[in-house]
Write an enzyme that holds these catalytic residues in place. Sequence first.
Site, PDB file in Angstrom:
ATOM      1  N   VAL A   1       6.013 -21.946   9.041  1.00 38.25           N
ATOM      2  CA  VAL A   1       6.280 -20.948   7.926  1.00 38.25           C
ATOM      3  C   VAL A   1       7.216 -19.986   8.822  1.00 38.25           C
ATOM      4  O   VAL A   1       8.078 -19.135   8.225  1.00 38.25           O
ATOM      5  CB  VAL A   1       5.095 -20.349   7.421  1.00 38.25           C
ATOM      6  CG1 VAL A   1       5.356 -19.259   6.685  1.00 38.25           C
ATOM      7  CG2 VAL A   1       4.278 -21.445   6.873  1.00 38.25           C
TER       8      VAL A   1
ATOM      9  N   ASP B   1       6.625 -15.876  19.957  1.00 33.38           N
ATOM     10  CA  ASP B   1       5.977 -16.943  19.714  1.00 33.38           C
ATOM     11  C   ASP B   1       5.446 -17.345  21.332  1.00 33.38           C
ATOM     12  O   ASP B   1       6.223 -17.159  22.306  1.00 33.38           O
ATOM     13  CB  ASP B   1       6.368 -18.396  19.301  1.00 33.38           C
ATOM     14  CG  ASP B   1       5.315 -19.189  18.982  1.00 33.38           C
ATOM     15  OD1 ASP B   1       5.131 -19.615  17.682  1.00 33.38           O
ATOM     16  OD2 ASP B   1       4.555 -19.884  19.639  1.00 33.38           O
TER      17      ASP B   1
ATOM     18  N   LYS C   1       8.731 -23.810  22.149  1.00 29.55           N
ATOM     19  CA  LYS C   1       9.637 -23.432  20.990  1.00 29.55           C
ATOM     20  C   LYS C   1      10.621 -22.347  21.068  1.00 29.55           C
ATOM     21  O   LYS C   1      11.804 -22.506  20.568  1.00 29.55           O
ATOM     22  CB  LYS C   1       8.509 -22.814  20.081  1.00 29.55           C
ATOM     23  CG  LYS C   1       7.257 -23.972  19.378  1.00 29.55           C
ATOM     24  CD  LYS C   1       6.744 -23.159  18.305  1.00 29.55           C
ATOM     25  CE  LYS C   1       5.778 -23.985  17.528  1.00 29.55           C
ATOM     26  NZ  LYS C   1       4.631 -23.281  16.727  1.00 29.55           N
TER      27      LYS C   1
ATOM     28  N   THR D   1      -4.792 -19.675  11.942  1.00 24.57           N
ATOM     29  CA  THR D   1      -6.208 -19.291  11.681  1.00 24.57           C
ATOM     30  C   THR D   1      -7.229 -20.518  11.702  1.00 24.57           C
ATOM     31  O   THR D   1      -8.210 -20.232  11.052  1.00 24.57           O
ATOM     32  CB  THR D   1      -6.324 -18.409  10.113  1.00 24.57           C
ATOM     33  OG1 THR D   1      -5.837 -19.292   9.125  1.00 24.57           O
ATOM     34  CG2 THR D   1      -5.530 -17.138  10.417  1.00 24.57           C
TER      35      THR D   1
ATOM     36  N   CYS E   1      -3.351 -27.130   6.060  1.00 28.36           N
ATOM     37  CA  CYS E   1      -4.111 -26.353   5.122  1.00 28.36           C
ATOM     38  C   CYS E   1      -5.374 -27.123   4.668  1.00 28.36           C
ATOM     39  O   CYS E   1      -6.200 -26.226   4.450  1.00 28.36           O
ATOM     40  CB  CYS E   1      -3.139 -25.775   3.863  1.00 28.36           C
ATOM     41  SG  CYS E   1      -1.813 -24.688   4.543  1.00 28.36           S
TER      42      CYS E   1
ATOM     43  N   ARG F   1       0.307 -32.821  11.797  1.00 26.17           N
ATOM     44  CA  ARG F   1      -1.046 -31.831  11.902  1.00 26.17           C
ATOM     45  C   ARG F   1      -1.974 -32.596  11.098  1.00 26.17           C
ATOM     46  O   ARG F   1      -1.855 -32.858   9.784  1.00 26.17           O
ATOM     47  CB  ARG F   1      -0.637 -30.532  11.618  1.00 26.17           C
ATOM     48  CG  ARG F   1      -0.054 -29.686  12.439  1.00 26.17           C
ATOM     49  CD  ARG F   1       0.395 -28.280  12.184  1.00 26.17           C
ATOM     50  NE  ARG F   1       1.460 -28.417  10.882  1.00 26.17           N
ATOM     51  CZ  ARG F   1       1.682 -27.307  10.236  1.00 26.17           C
ATOM     52  NH1 ARG F   1       1.137 -25.983  10.959  1.00 26.17           N
ATOM     53  NH2 ARG F   1       2.350 -27.255   9.329  1.00 26.17           N
TER      54      ARG F   1
END
Length: 464
Positions: free
Chosen positions: A27, A46, A51, A102, A274, A346
């Site tokens: 995102v 980051d 990355k 999170t 998610c 993921r």
Amino acid sequence: MNSKLNALSEKIQHKTAKIAVIGLGYVGLNVSINFASEGFQVFGFDVDEKKIDSLQRGINYIPEEHFISEMLPRVLLNKFLVSTKVDDASAIGDVIIVIVPTANGNTPTMEYLNSALDSIVKNDITGKLIVLESTVKVGTTEEIVVPALEKNGLVAGEDFFVAYSPERIDPGNKERFLRNIPKIVSGINPESAEIAARLYQHIVNEVILVSSTRTAEFVKLMENVQRDVNIALMNLFAMMCEKAHIDIEEAIFAASTKWNFHPYKASCGVGGHCLKKDPLLLANSFDSKEIDLDLIYAARRINDTMPVLTAEKAVSVCREKIGKDVSKTKFGILGLSYKKNSSDTRNAPAIFIIDHLKKLGARHIYVYDPLVKNGIEQAELTEVLNSDIIIMTAAHDCFSGILDHYPGYIVDGTNTLEPSDRVIGIGRNPIIKKEKSESSDDTAFFQKSVNRKCGVAGSRINHS
């Protein structure tokens, strides 16, 4: 208008506001490139050195996001600069957007958000806008973010502004991308919401303002939990179909002819960042003594069970159809990502299927996914096609036709192949065509075979 708000609004309107983005995952990188492509000066931060190194060399580590690949060379070093020095974000940016994980694995955690907030308050944030996009428990913006940012005596909503705008990006989706996905925006007060809405209007077609940050936090969780529950219900239906010798795809097709039935697809499991954590974030937002949350937890259990059931289905084929010892059987895994045409692994069902196969005694497992380039050890396609059993876990376009001449057994975890004696799906059963008797009417029941292309059984029969 508050003078600080007016000054920031002018900068945003004329694209002179500097934007700092903390967190350059799926995102964060998308958001950064979109603002940079609109002419804003963007600074991406980051803690992952790999990355930052990739981006500094102009390499997009999200290959399915073609817009990023196209724009990165154009904005790099001009409108987009990157660094691992997160503490500099609030010193540089007029706007600081926080998009950090999170969850640690599947366990919700505030570790990364707390670290980002600690970095932000190391500098003066007077007159600045801080936006949280990470998915969080209901109440997080008011109860955790605001107090953390007010540590130095400034007042949120007056001296600086705080907004919450949940990310809704679907990585790899060629039809729905950041620009055309409506953006939910909220603020701790009207001024914060207003300035955040003005900011996002530069990169999205539609902004949806909601009345509070709690509402926005809840909306994000509600979206994902609803999907998780609906998928779990379909997976439960699939288990029932297997027991009752019914084809789940035929049943879905038939049920879909009623206007208020909403079809979902049964599969070998759900993945992504998610769906495994958001139900827990929502459940943890409320007291289970006051609200019955069993539905949320039951859905999670069902969806988490699917990779295990898929692995056990493959082992059952090995023992009952091939008659071979599991330790000597060659298992091929076709697909490593959690969704079609994506490189994102993921929480991918394939990972859990492989783990369970090993627990069941499998020693020869060959994995192939040409879209995944994240260092996971893979075999050659020829090795997969030489396996005794292939488990298909992602229906990438590049896999189309790849199994047409495969002679072995296939466990189809995507429910896109026609079931047969050698193709075993999730809740799939070969449809037995019923022949017309001599006395039957011309309009007697008949059933067409499964449509291989879309995996939907049955067809409509229209009589003129």
